[in-house]
Enzyme design. Structure first.
Site, PDB file in Angstrom:
ATOM      1  N   CYS A 172       0.210   3.633   2.902  1.00 26.69           N
ATOM      2  CA  CYS A 172       0.699   3.011   4.219  1.00 26.69           C
ATOM      3  C   CYS A 172       2.206   3.400   4.199  1.00 26.69           C
ATOM      4  O   CYS A 172       2.826   3.680   5.469  1.00 26.69           O
ATOM      5  CB  CYS A 172       0.370   1.525   4.191  1.00 26.69           C
ATOM      6  N   CYS A 219       0.723  -1.280  -0.176  1.00 24.01           N
ATOM      7  CA  CYS A 219       0.034   0.187   0.044  1.00 24.01           C
ATOM      8  C   CYS A 219       0.938   1.153  -0.054  1.00 24.01           C
ATOM      9  O   CYS A 219       1.652   1.427   0.937  1.00 24.01           O
ATOM     10  CB  CYS A 219      -1.062   0.072   1.246  1.00 24.01           C
TER      11      CYS A 219
END
Length: 104
Positions: free
Chosen positions: A32, A29
């Protein structure tokens, strides 16, 4: 304090006392990865007031499902084991500090 990596088996133990910010994330991600250094820096600032826990949603699907994590990063603030706030998506450090400060 360093970030804590929690799993399905020890998640409840990590959130049961005090204020805890839980980052639901995954290695693939992009946002993230962007928030990871922000959380590391934040962990130093809130030491003694709050803990920061990371949960890899790929490896700990039961915990992610329990808290209905549909997109990542999702950050949930727990106070004494109860979810009290939820943030979805990247947020600057100041915003995260403000959310945490409401629950000290």
């Amino acid at each position: 304090m360093a970030l804590i990596n929690a799993t399905d088996s020890n998640f409840e133990e990590n959130i049961k006392e005090g204020v805890t910010l839980v980052d639901f994330w995954a290695p693939w991600c992009g946002p993230c990865k962007m928030i990871a250094p922000v959380l590391e820096d934040l962990a130093k600032d809130v030491e003694g007031k709050a803990n920061i826990v990371k949960v890899d949603v790929d490896e700990n699907q039961a915990t992610a499902a329990k808290f209905e994590v549909m997109s990542i990063p999702t950050l949930i603030v727990f106070k004494d084991g109860q979810a009290v706030d939820k943030i979805v998506g990247f947020q600057p450090k100041e915003q995260l500090q403000a959310v945490l400060a409401k629950h000290y």
